[in-house]
Design an enzyme around this catalytic site. Sequence first.
Site, PDB file in Angstrom:
ATOM      1  N   ASN A  58      -4.762  -6.410   3.336  1.00 13.69           N
ATOM      2  CA  ASN A  58      -5.206  -5.891   4.629  1.00 13.69           C
ATOM      3  C   ASN A  58      -6.356  -6.757   5.132  1.00 13.69           C
ATOM      4  OD1 ASN A  58      -4.554  -3.922   2.424  1.00 13.69           O
ATOM      5  ND2 ASN A  58      -3.987  -2.734   4.194  1.00 13.69           N
ATOM      6  N   GLU A 108       0.849  -1.181   0.000  1.00 16.70           N
ATOM      7  CA  GLU A 108       0.000   0.000   0.000  1.00 16.70           C
ATOM      8  C   GLU A 108       0.886   1.232   0.000  1.00 16.70           C
ATOM      9  OE1 GLU A 108      -1.083   0.954   4.570  1.00 16.70           O
ATOM     10  OE2 GLU A 108      -1.755  -0.976   3.802  1.00 16.70           O
ATOM     11  N   HIS A 113      -1.011  -5.969  11.406  1.00 20.14           N
ATOM     12  CA  HIS A 113      -1.896  -7.054  10.975  1.00 20.14           C
ATOM     13  C   HIS A 113      -1.635  -8.357  11.727  1.00 20.14           C
ATOM     14  CE1 HIS A 113      -2.139  -4.955   6.749  1.00 20.14           C
ATOM     15  NE2 HIS A 113      -2.774  -4.276   7.683  1.00 20.14           N
TER      16      HIS A 113
HETATM   17  P1  FDA Z   1      -9.751  -6.094  16.942  1.00 20.42           P
HETATM   18  O1  FDA Z   1      -8.331  -5.959  17.346  1.00 20.42           O
HETATM   19  O2  FDA Z   1     -10.291  -5.163  15.934  1.00 20.42           O
HETATM   20  O3  FDA Z   1     -10.675  -5.938  18.239  1.00 20.42           O
HETATM   21  C1  FDA Z   1     -10.401  -6.552  19.453  1.00 20.42           C
HETATM   22  C2  FDA Z   1     -11.053  -5.738  20.561  1.00 20.42           C
HETATM   23  O4  FDA Z   1     -11.105  -6.527  21.744  1.00 20.42           O
HETATM   24  C3  FDA Z   1     -10.286  -4.477  20.926  1.00 20.42           C
HETATM   25  O5  FDA Z   1     -11.185  -3.384  20.992  1.00 20.42           O
HETATM   26  C4  FDA Z   1      -9.679  -4.797  22.287  1.00 20.42           C
HETATM   27  O6  FDA Z   1      -9.547  -3.657  23.125  1.00 20.42           O
HETATM   28  C5  FDA Z   1     -10.674  -5.772  22.855  1.00 20.42           C
HETATM   29  N1  FDA Z   1     -10.108  -6.733  23.827  1.00 20.42           N
HETATM   30  C6  FDA Z   1      -9.008  -7.496  23.671  1.00 20.42           C
HETATM   31  N2  FDA Z   1      -8.825  -8.302  24.730  1.00 20.42           N
HETATM   32  C7  FDA Z   1      -9.844  -8.048  25.571  1.00 20.42           C
HETATM   33  C8  FDA Z   1     -10.201  -8.562  26.861  1.00 20.42           C
HETATM   34  N3  FDA Z   1      -9.482  -9.502  27.475  1.00 20.42           N
HETATM   35  N4  FDA Z   1     -11.302  -8.042  27.486  1.00 20.42           N
HETATM   36  C9  FDA Z   1     -12.042  -7.064  26.870  1.00 20.42           C
HETATM   37  N5  FDA Z   1     -11.747  -6.557  25.657  1.00 20.42           N
HETATM   38  C10 FDA Z   1     -10.666  -7.030  25.018  1.00 20.42           C
HETATM   39  N6  FDA Z   1      -6.779  -3.680   8.322  1.00 20.42           N
HETATM   40  C11 FDA Z   1      -7.374  -3.507   7.126  1.00 20.42           C
HETATM   41  O7  FDA Z   1      -8.029  -4.420   6.631  1.00 20.42           O
HETATM   42  N7  FDA Z   1      -7.242  -2.311   6.461  1.00 20.42           N
HETATM   43  C12 FDA Z   1      -6.492  -1.294   6.964  1.00 20.42           C
HETATM   44  O8  FDA Z   1      -6.416  -0.213   6.355  1.00 20.42           O
HETATM   45  C13 FDA Z   1      -5.848  -1.472   8.219  1.00 20.42           C
HETATM   46  N8  FDA Z   1      -5.047  -0.494   8.744  1.00 20.42           N
HETATM   47  C14 FDA Z   1      -4.590  -0.617  10.052  1.00 20.42           C
HETATM   48  C15 FDA Z   1      -3.939   0.458  10.665  1.00 20.42           C
HETATM   49  C16 FDA Z   1      -3.568   0.365  12.004  1.00 20.42           C
HETATM   50  C17 FDA Z   1      -2.875   1.526  12.673  1.00 20.42           C
HETATM   51  C18 FDA Z   1      -3.859  -0.817  12.753  1.00 20.42           C
HETATM   52  C19 FDA Z   1      -3.492  -0.940  14.207  1.00 20.42           C
HETATM   53  C20 FDA Z   1      -4.497  -1.874  12.140  1.00 20.42           C
HETATM   54  C21 FDA Z   1      -4.860  -1.797  10.791  1.00 20.42           C
HETATM   55  N9  FDA Z   1      -5.538  -2.835  10.165  1.00 20.42           N
HETATM   56  C22 FDA Z   1      -6.062  -2.669   8.911  1.00 20.42           C
HETATM   57  C23 FDA Z   1      -5.777  -4.116  10.864  1.00 20.42           C
HETATM   58  C24 FDA Z   1      -7.202  -4.286  11.378  1.00 20.42           C
HETATM   59  O9  FDA Z   1      -7.613  -3.150  12.104  1.00 20.42           O
HETATM   60  C25 FDA Z   1      -7.246  -5.547  12.265  1.00 20.42           C
HETATM   61  O10 FDA Z   1      -6.883  -6.646  11.454  1.00 20.42           O
HETATM   62  C26 FDA Z   1      -8.623  -5.800  12.842  1.00 20.42           C
HETATM   63  O11 FDA Z   1      -9.045  -4.722  13.646  1.00 20.42           O
HETATM   64  C27 FDA Z   1      -8.642  -7.084  13.676  1.00 20.42           C
HETATM   65  O12 FDA Z   1      -9.988  -7.382  13.991  1.00 20.42           O
HETATM   66  P2  FDA Z   1     -10.353  -8.360  15.177  1.00 20.42           P
HETATM   67  O13 FDA Z   1     -11.813  -8.614  15.133  1.00 20.42           O
HETATM   68  O14 FDA Z   1      -9.449  -9.540  15.104  1.00 20.42           O
HETATM   69  O15 FDA Z   1      -9.970  -7.622  16.537  1.00 20.42           O
END
Ligand code: FDA
Length: 503
Positions: free
Chosen positions: A479, A356, A441
């Site tokens: 992504n 990207e 990721h």
């Molecule tokens: P996700 O991480 O979204 O959610 C998990 C949630 O559970 C969080 O809110 C966390 O706080 C909570 N949690 C965890 N443990 C817990 C516990 N024990 N008790 C209570 N709550 C808890 N992807 C993409 O496709 N396009 C993109 O442009 C981008 N760009 C990007 C930029 C940046 C800066 C980041 C950090 C990430 C991306 N990504 C991305 C990746 C994408 O955001 C990521 O793959 C997904 O959010 C993952 O989704 P999940 O459902 O796995 O969990």
Amino acid sequence: GAAEHSPAVIVGTGYGAAVTALRLGAAGIPTVMLEMGQLWNTPAEDGNIFPDMLNPDRRAMWFKDRTEAPLASFLWLDLVNRDIDRYAGVLDRVNYGDMSVYVGRGVGGGSLVNGAMAVTPKRSYFEQILPRVDADEMYGRYFPLANSMLGTNHIDPEWFETSRAYQFARVSRKAAHEAGFQTAFVPSVYDFDYMRREEEQLVPRSALASEVIYGNNHGKSSLDKSYLAAALGTGNVTIETLTEVRDIAQQQDGTYSLSVRRIDEHGTVLGVRQLTAKYLFLGGGSLGSTELLVRARDTGKLPDLGEEIGRGWGTNGNVMLGRANHSWDPVGELESGMPALGIDNWDDPVSPVFAEIAPVPAGIETFASLYLAITRNPERGTFRYDPGADRAVLQWSESQGQPSIDAAKRVFDRINEVNGTSYRYDLFGDTRAFESRFTYHPLGGLVLGEATDLYGRVNGYRNLYVTDGSLIPGSTGVNPFVTITALAERNIDRVLAEDIRAA
Ligand code: FDA
């Protein structure tokens, strides 16, 4: 007193969790979501919910004394990061020795902080990584469903050619094309019509005001505006914030008990309480869900969990790099915070790369082109329980990032050679040109068909499910959030029909 009971509990509010909540709620099942981060809907004194990338404050990061942005330096100067107060901010960087993982914290998980790129993986690659998932069903039904629910939209190619905010992407495209590489537009859940109106000064700016990674105040269809809004609309779903699930155990009658810790936004522990659930869905993301099950196994609370728990973790081959452009090829002072174009070299059998073209929204001419490359890195990490810290620690060494660097280097050496340009060596705190010691990721840890069955049911336990990025075996070639969303849709369809409606 007696623990509170809910038929269904979901840990987290990210992509997998949000899909699951909507489908359970729509099926009439009372469901509680537990989220350790905040609900981000209230403007602070400056009138904004989130800070921009150039002026981060306590809202930016999850309990840090200083921001930890991926670009550590500029001209080797520590200009990017700021001292901040410790606070329940929106972006976390979880540091495990040689690997740092960025994750979102708050209602909506990663959707709050991410770059909004909504990419469906190439079918041939999806069939390689998850060969036992029916690809016809995924590409015929669940990917289109996920994209429509998420609000995926496409940039107007004519506007792209004229927008000042995408000059940086056009400069990178020209260099890629000169070297014989293809580029492709990247769909987004950021509303490109809104962005166009930002450029015309008709609406408040977000993507065009250096907003990315610490949240967007406008324009982005994050999960709180899509799946989670719909889930709450069923009337059967509630969300508890600043509530972290610490421990999971199974009771005699087969239901699950959760030990849940509430904090305030400054981190003060307000209390720990017990909750019980018949159906328990883990949607804490690759790090969060994996940690819960590794801890449960190794503390003896869920002793039947197997060796597959904590395995198969990968970075999606992430590696970041910058190129220095010629002075006659400026990238422009205004860069949209939302990427819209990628270099697509994925079909190359030797070094598949999907890079990207990332912005450096610094508000000044940088003469830099930045890339986040996704590569096919076969290395995998494992999580081990550290009893002293009561934490699951990722085992990953710096050398495991080398395959990502090698693949990216093949592509970008060629781009530099043909264009007479060079790498930037000033961006990552030292003099390295490639940074593979962090990932946006995180994928895997509870891999589909290994730690779980083919629908996310945890092996050895009834009514316990994984629903997030930890199911995906370390790589998806693009992504990941569209893949995570579509897979969650597929899995909950099956679980609702077979385990819940039938019960
Ligand atoms: P996700 O991480 O979204 O959610 C998990 C949630 O559970 C969080 O809110 C966390 O706080 C909570 N949690 C965890 N443990 C817990 C516990 N024990 N008790 C209570 N709550 C808890 N992807 C993409 O496709 N396009 C993109 O442009 C981008 N760009 C990007 C930029 C940046 C800066 C980041 C950090 C990430 C991306 N990504 C991305 C990746 C994408 O955001 C990521 O793959 C997904 O959010 C993952 O989704 P999940 O459902 O796995 O969990």
